[in-house]
Design a protein around this motif. Sequence first.
Motif, mmCIF file in Angstrom:
data_model
loop_
_atom_site.group_PDB
_atom_site.id
_atom_site.type_symbol
_atom_site.label_atom_id
_atom_site.label_comp_id
_atom_site.label_asym_id
_atom_site.label_seq_id
_atom_site.Cartn_x
_atom_site.Cartn_y
_atom_site.Cartn_z
ATOM 1 N N ASP A 552 0.830 -1.213 0.000
ATOM 2 C CA ASP A 552 0.000 0.000 0.000
ATOM 3 C C ASP A 552 0.863 1.261 0.000
ATOM 4 O OD1 ASP A 552 -2.550 1.145 -0.046
ATOM 5 O OD2 ASP A 552 -2.538 1.502 2.119
ATOM 6 N N ASN A 553 2.068 1.158 -0.546
ATOM 7 C CA ASN A 553 3.009 2.280 -0.490
ATOM 8 C C ASN A 553 2.905 3.231 -1.674
ATOM 9 O OD1 ASN A 553 4.048 1.241 1.902
ATOM 10 N ND2 ASN A 553 5.570 -0.015 0.827
ATOM 11 N N ASP A 554 2.271 2.775 -2.758
ATOM 12 C CA ASP A 554 2.269 3.591 -3.965
ATOM 13 C C ASP A 554 0.941 4.303 -4.214
ATOM 14 O OD1 ASP A 554 0.825 1.337 -4.466
ATOM 15 O OD2 ASP A 554 1.725 0.912 -6.434
ATOM 16 N N THR A 555 0.101 4.329 -3.207
ATOM 17 C CA THR A 555 -1.195 4.988 -3.370
ATOM 18 C C THR A 555 -1.126 6.429 -2.881
ATOM 19 O OG1 THR A 555 -1.910 4.191 -1.201
ATOM 20 C CG2 THR A 555 -2.469 2.835 -3.112
ATOM 21 N N ILE A 556 -2.039 7.244 -3.364
ATOM 22 C CA ILE A 556 -2.149 8.626 -2.903
ATOM 23 C C ILE A 556 -2.807 8.628 -1.529
ATOM 24 C CG2 ILE A 556 -3.221 10.872 -3.375
ATOM 25 C CD1 ILE A 556 -3.124 10.158 -6.335
ATOM 26 N N PRO A 557 -2.228 9.315 -0.553
ATOM 27 C CA PRO A 557 -2.834 9.336 0.790
ATOM 28 C C PRO A 557 -4.280 9.805 0.756
ATOM 29 C CG PRO A 557 -0.633 10.302 0.832
ATOM 30 C CD PRO A 557 -0.972 10.083 -0.609
ATOM 31 N N LEU A 558 -5.061 9.294 1.665
ATOM 32 C CA LEU A 558 -6.477 9.631 1.698
ATOM 33 C C LEU A 558 -6.749 10.932 2.428
ATOM 34 C CD1 LEU A 558 -7.917 6.065 2.464
ATOM 35 C CD2 LEU A 558 -7.671 7.202 0.245
ATOM 36 N N SER A 559 -5.812 11.394 3.227
ATOM 37 C CA SER A 559 -6.035 12.621 3.995
ATOM 38 C C SER A 559 -5.468 13.837 3.273
ATOM 39 C CB SER A 559 -5.374 12.512 5.372
ATOM 40 O OG SER A 559 -3.959 12.531 5.256
ATOM 41 N N THR A 560 -6.042 14.986 3.559
ATOM 42 C CA THR A 560 -5.547 16.232 2.996
ATOM 43 C C THR A 560 -4.103 16.480 3.404
ATOM 44 O OG1 THR A 560 -7.762 17.225 2.951
ATOM 45 C CG2 THR A 560 -5.895 18.738 2.926
ATOM 46 N N ALA A 561 -3.796 16.261 4.675
ATOM 47 C CA ALA A 561 -2.435 16.478 5.164
ATOM 48 C C ALA A 561 -1.444 15.536 4.478
ATOM 49 C CB ALA A 561 -2.383 16.300 6.679
ATOM 50 N N GLY A 562 -1.837 14.276 4.323
ATOM 51 C CA GLY A 562 -0.957 13.313 3.675
ATOM 52 C C GLY A 562 -0.687 13.663 2.224
ATOM 53 N N GLN A 563 -1.713 14.118 1.521
ATOM 54 C CA GLN A 563 -1.542 14.517 0.129
ATOM 55 C C GLN A 563 -0.617 15.733 0.021
ATOM 56 O OE1 GLN A 563 -5.472 15.058 -1.575
ATOM 57 N NE2 GLN A 563 -6.160 13.091 -0.762
ATOM 58 N N ARG A 564 -0.797 16.680 0.940
ATOM 59 C CA ARG A 564 0.047 17.877 0.910
ATOM 60 C C ARG A 564 1.511 17.516 1.134
ATOM 61 N NH1 ARG A 564 -1.640 20.034 5.179
ATOM 62 N NH2 ARG A 564 0.172 19.558 6.475
ATOM 63 N N LYS A 565 1.782 16.683 2.110
ATOM 64 C CA LYS A 565 3.167 16.316 2.425
ATOM 65 C C LYS A 565 3.806 15.534 1.280
ATOM 66 C CE LYS A 565 2.408 16.297 7.432
ATOM 67 N NZ LYS A 565 2.293 15.478 8.660
ATOM 68 N N LEU A 566 3.024 14.680 0.631
ATOM 69 C CA LEU A 566 3.560 13.926 -0.502
ATOM 70 C C LEU A 566 3.874 14.860 -1.662
ATOM 71 C CD1 LEU A 566 4.154 11.158 -1.860
ATOM 72 C CD2 LEU A 566 1.763 11.174 -2.640
ATOM 73 N N LEU A 567 2.962 15.759 -1.957
ATOM 74 C CA LEU A 567 3.126 16.669 -3.086
ATOM 75 C C LEU A 567 4.307 17.610 -2.890
ATOM 76 C CD1 LEU A 567 1.859 17.650 -5.787
ATOM 77 C CD2 LEU A 567 0.532 19.283 -4.432
ATOM 78 N N THR A 568 4.466 18.111 -1.675
ATOM 79 C CA THR A 568 5.509 19.109 -1.406
ATOM 80 C C THR A 568 6.827 18.494 -0.940
ATOM 81 O OG1 THR A 568 4.791 19.403 0.910
ATOM 82 C CG2 THR A 568 3.735 20.797 -0.780
ATOM 83 N N LYS A 569 6.892 17.152 -0.911
ATOM 84 C CA LYS A 569 8.101 16.447 -0.459
ATOM 85 C C LYS A 569 8.516 16.918 0.926
ATOM 86 C CE LYS A 569 9.902 15.796 -5.170
ATOM 87 N NZ LYS A 569 8.818 16.486 -5.906
ATOM 88 N N SER A 570 7.548 17.055 1.788
ATOM 89 C CA SER A 570 7.792 17.545 3.144
ATOM 90 C C SER A 570 8.843 16.698 3.857
ATOM 91 C CB SER A 570 6.478 17.509 3.944
ATOM 92 O OG SER A 570 6.685 17.923 5.265
ATOM 93 N N GLY A 571 9.779 17.380 4.516
ATOM 94 C CA GLY A 571 10.853 16.709 5.234
ATOM 95 C C GLY A 571 12.121 16.565 4.438
ATOM 96 N N ASN A 572 12.057 16.870 3.129
ATOM 97 C CA ASN A 572 13.222 16.698 2.266
ATOM 98 C C ASN A 572 13.819 18.000 1.761
ATOM 99 O OD1 ASN A 572 12.982 13.821 2.281
ATOM 100 N ND2 ASN A 572 11.268 14.011 0.854
ATOM 101 N N ASN A 573 13.162 19.129 2.055
ATOM 102 C CA ASN A 573 13.598 20.401 1.481
ATOM 103 C C ASN A 573 13.838 21.434 2.563
ATOM 104 O OD1 ASN A 573 13.368 20.399 -1.631
ATOM 105 N ND2 ASN A 573 11.519 19.334 -0.944
ATOM 106 N N GLY A 574 14.965 22.101 2.493
ATOM 107 C CA GLY A 574 15.164 23.319 3.264
ATOM 108 C C GLY A 574 14.723 24.482 2.402
ATOM 109 N N GLN A 575 14.055 25.469 2.995
ATOM 110 C CA GLN A 575 13.450 26.505 2.171
ATOM 111 C C GLN A 575 14.218 27.824 2.179
ATOM 112 O OE1 GLN A 575 11.089 25.730 0.130
ATOM 113 N NE2 GLN A 575 11.031 23.669 0.955
#
Length: 585
Positions: A552-575
Amino acid sequence: MADEFTEKFDNTAAGCDAAERLDRPIHTERHVRVVIVGAGASGLLLAYKLQKDFSNLSITIYEKNPDISGTWYENRYPGCGCDVPAHNYTWSFEPKTDWSSVYASSKEIYQYFRDFGNKYDLNQYVRLQHQVVGAYWNNERGQYDIKVQDTAKDKTITDHADILINAGGVLNHWRWPDIPGLSEYKGTLVHTANWDEIIELEGKNIGLIGNGSSALQVLPAIREKCKKVTTFIRSPTWVSPAPGLDPHEYSEEEKSTFANEPGALLEYRKRIEKGLSASFGIFLRGHQLQHDTLAYMQTQMKDKLGDEHLESKLIPTFSVGCRRFTPGINYLESLTKPNVEVVIGKIDSITERGCLSDNGKEYPVDVLICATGFDTNFRPRFPIVSHQGENLQDKWARDPQSYLGVAAASIPNYFTILGPSSAIGNGPVLFGVETQVDYICKFIDKYQTTNIKMFHPKEEAVRDFVEYKDNFMKGTVWTDNCDSWYKNRDDGRIFALWPGSTLHYVECMKNIRFDDFEITYAGNRFAWLGNGRSQTELDDTADWAYYIRENDNDTIPLSTAGQRKLLTKSGNNGQKGDAVSWTSA
């Protein structure tokens, strides 16, 4: 029973389609007729997205001008160019590696959109020199009847549309200044948005009215060739020194790097965009970024003017960002040159020879340039009449209230681009346009794959949004005491800008809130379920077991927060560390 069921479907196009759906698979794409007003940036992007992702759709773009590109076709005045970095004044997916300079000229931007249209064969949808003069909902047909003036042949034609999209923009209806005697002037009179390229400026006395973004570009571009420029300035404005990016011409080496080094241009564009996103605090009252930016710009303006009188008259007392501030490259320096005279105050009247200022002095000029902007009241330029006979021109005449900047209460099957309360305050406008176009396309998909007949935002949804917007604006510098096109001239309320940041708007528009819409279906609202079959079952090339997987690792998260973090690569970018700073040198 079947007859009783099908009798519920009316004789409109949507009703006939709904009845036919009963014999078709779920989500069958019905034919949809889309008419777009305007072949500027927004209209071209709509055509691109619809062409790319949809089928069984017909598109026509009516464009009043002899060519595409909208405002970049119309604006040709000396010095005209982009006032945001050119590499970020592109579609997010369509970079250009060979911009000539950081701030590109209007001719280059015009060519960018022409090239975009040619590359994707979008001109096939465009009807040039065709001006929409009215759109009237036809209750019997369940469509718009659209009146179009063919200006080349001087005749009026009628078209029809299931969905009407107004992509004409807000900064396209230029206006003369409201000064008595304008028609009495005997010299050469020109508006920056209607520039006549045969006008001779060399060796002449020029009058320049205004100190908005156009005037800031015109003065440095014409000063050296003119005998004298008299510039008339009614009120102060913040002039940005373009921090963080040296406004230079790109070298061949830089262009080569952008074109040939993988990731180099993408990273450059991201640095600029991150800096713009980080700058939103400038527009919040009391924010440290507002304080720091104001101090910085005060210092910069004083250094460039070097004249206590001009400093006292031209440096504002209102907050930075209350009025739109733009990079005034060489503008302030030009004000101090020997052949430039700065007249502060109101022009009482225009005479046969020039301008009569409120200081009692007449200033004769050979050419009078009006850099006085546009009619920005958001009222449509043509009637748009609803199923109930309500004209959007009347509805938006004094207090234009939109639904999230893309639709109007009680106006069916209608969208607008950059409508009231949608322009983004801290970033290039084009990404806001992309966000709106994606939203509209999602709605068209819903319309095409179901038996919706008519849709429009509910009045109460629009009221609630406007109430939220007005409350948010109280905490911004946009409500300071300054003259700005962001404001409704009748009551001073902010009606042009989105109540939030760029990223805030993107996340708001990601999903459609269908509960905010009044939706009328043709017949039974579940007719789109069709004959009980999936289109997948009729496609021998499709994977009929696509939902079977190993984890179940390749699916789009069901939550708004999960989708946002996946889209923005949260945790991997310094801004902030690699972002361009817009608040200091």
